[in-house]
Design a protein around this motif. Structure first.
Motif, short mmCIF file in Angstrom:
data_model
loop_
_atom_site.label_atom_id
_atom_site.label_comp_id
_atom_site.label_asym_id
_atom_site.label_seq_id
_atom_site.Cartn_x
_atom_site.Cartn_y
_atom_site.Cartn_z
N ILE A 292 20.28 11.62 12.66
CA ILE A 292 21.71 11.31 12.63
C ILE A 292 22.50 12.49 12.08
O ILE A 292 23.55 12.87 12.60
N SER A 293 21.99 13.09 11.00
CA SER A 293 22.67 14.23 10.40
C SER A 293 22.75 15.40 11.39
O SER A 293 23.78 16.07 11.51
N TYR A 294 21.65 15.64 12.10
CA TYR A 294 21.63 16.74 13.07
C TYR A 294 22.59 16.47 14.22
O TYR A 294 23.35 17.36 14.63
N TRP A 295 22.57 15.25 14.74
CA TRP A 295 23.47 14.87 15.84
C TRP A 295 24.92 15.07 15.43
O TRP A 295 25.72 15.67 16.16
N ASN A 296 25.27 14.55 14.26
CA ASN A 296 26.65 14.67 13.80
C ASN A 296 27.05 16.12 13.56
O ASN A 296 28.18 16.53 13.87
N THR A 297 26.13 16.91 13.02
CA THR A 297 26.44 18.32 12.75
C THR A 297 26.72 19.08 14.04
O THR A 297 27.66 19.87 14.12
N SER B 36 0.83 -1.21 0.00
CA SER B 36 0.00 0.00 0.00
C SER B 36 0.87 1.26 0.00
O SER B 36 1.95 1.29 0.59
N ILE B 37 0.37 2.28 -0.68
CA ILE B 37 1.08 3.56 -0.74
C ILE B 37 1.20 4.17 0.65
O ILE B 37 2.23 4.76 1.01
N GLU B 38 0.18 4.02 1.47
CA GLU B 38 0.18 4.61 2.81
C GLU B 38 1.31 4.03 3.66
O GLU B 38 2.06 4.77 4.31
N ASN B 39 1.47 2.69 3.65
CA ASN B 39 2.54 2.07 4.43
C ASN B 39 3.91 2.44 3.88
O ASN B 39 4.87 2.61 4.63
N GLN B 40 4.01 2.55 2.56
CA GLN B 40 5.28 2.97 1.96
C GLN B 40 5.64 4.38 2.41
O GLN B 40 6.80 4.67 2.71
N GLU B 41 4.64 5.27 2.47
CA GLU B 41 4.89 6.64 2.91
C GLU B 41 5.30 6.68 4.38
O GLU B 41 6.16 7.47 4.78
N TYR B 42 4.67 5.81 5.21
CA TYR B 42 5.05 5.75 6.62
C TYR B 42 6.52 5.35 6.76
O TYR B 42 7.28 5.94 7.54
N ARG B 43 6.91 4.31 6.04
CA ARG B 43 8.29 3.83 6.15
C ARG B 43 9.27 4.87 5.59
O ARG B 43 10.35 5.08 6.16
N ALA B 44 8.92 5.49 4.49
CA ALA B 44 9.80 6.51 3.91
C ALA B 44 9.94 7.70 4.86
O ALA B 44 11.05 8.24 5.04
N SER B 45 8.83 8.12 5.50
CA SER B 45 8.90 9.23 6.45
C SER B 45 9.74 8.86 7.66
O SER B 45 10.54 9.67 8.14
N GLY B 46 9.58 7.62 8.16
CA GLY B 46 10.39 7.18 9.30
C GLY B 46 11.86 7.12 8.95
O GLY B 46 12.73 7.51 9.76
N LEU B 47 12.17 6.65 7.75
CA LEU B 47 13.57 6.59 7.31
C LEU B 47 14.16 7.99 7.20
O LEU B 47 15.29 8.24 7.66
N ASN B 48 13.41 8.92 6.62
CA ASN B 48 13.90 10.30 6.51
C ASN B 48 14.10 10.93 7.88
O ASN B 48 15.03 11.72 8.08
N LEU B 49 13.22 10.59 8.84
CA LEU B 49 13.36 11.14 10.19
C LEU B 49 14.65 10.64 10.84
O LEU B 49 15.38 11.43 11.48
#
Length: 221
Positions: A150-155, A132-145
């Motif tokens: 990590i990027s913010y912590w390292n910066t 489902s597109i909805e579950n894909q969007e959830y996983r993509a949003s979680g991955l981006n988060l």
């Protein structure tokens, strides 16, 4: 901007005959059919205006042109116009080392981000298997988060490390900071058990102690 990886195999388009360009004849390909561009110029302008206004997506235009069994006039005219743009960009690429470095730097940043994403999503080997597109969007949003965290912590800690070097009398070229990437994860455990109740909680405004190899060297010495 794209990185021209196969520049040695590319040929430059020309308006005049290739023999006109003395000394670089070997770099020249066939002449550009400017008459084809002129004949369909009005349609080309309409396509550009439609894309800029958001009336039609570029992908829809490409699908429409690809649906023809044989190349039509408009498709050929767009290809010839594209050869002009590619030639101009190839000339800039050959003449400007700064452009080549900027393109390579941009590629490195994108690849670092993709590599981190694949490392985080290791269980599914970097693939979304949800139907489902909805579950894909959830996983993509979680991955981006997670990538953003990590990027913010390292910066934050890279900035603290730079300030520590300056305050301790260390010298370094500030221009080198632009080449640092916050996408590293060697110091982060991406797999295993997460025992949140044992985590070393920090109060707002507190930071972990910097890992200063020079300080350890001084203690040993």
């Amino acid at each position: 901007m794209p990185r021209l990886r196969d520049i040695a195999d590319r040929k430059l388009g020309s308006i005049a005959a290739p023999s006109t360009y003395k000394g670089i004849e070997s770099l020249m390909g066939r002449t550009i059919k400017t008459a084809a561009i002129e004949a369909d110029w009005d349609d080309i302008v309409r396509i550009v205006a439609s894309i800029k206004e958001g009336a039609v997506a570029p992908s829809a235009i490409l699908r429409k042109l690809a649906a023809y069994k044989r190349q039509n006039r408009l498709d050929f005219a767009l290809a010839e116009l594209g050869r002009i743009e590619r030639t101009l960009f190839a000339l800039d690429w050959l003449e400007q080392p700064d452009l080549r470095r900027a393109c390579q730097a941009g590629l490195n940043k994108g690849e670092a981000r993709h590599t981190l994403a694949a490392a985080i999503y290791t269980n599914r080997q970097g693939r979304f298997t949800d139907r489902s597109i909805e579950n894909q969007e959830y996983r993509a949003s979680g991955l981006n988060l997670l990538i953003a965290a990590i990027s913010y912590w390292n910066t934050v800690y890279m900035d603290r490390a730079a300030q520590h070097l300056q305050s301790s009398g260390g010298t370094f070229d500030d221009a080198l900071l632009a080449h640092l990437s916050p996408m590293g994860w060697v110091h982060i455990s991406l797999t295993g058990d997460y025992l949140w109740q044992r985590a070393n909680r920090l109060s707002p405004g507190e930071f972990r102690t910097l890992n200063d190899p020079m300080a350890r060297f001084k203690l040993v010495a």
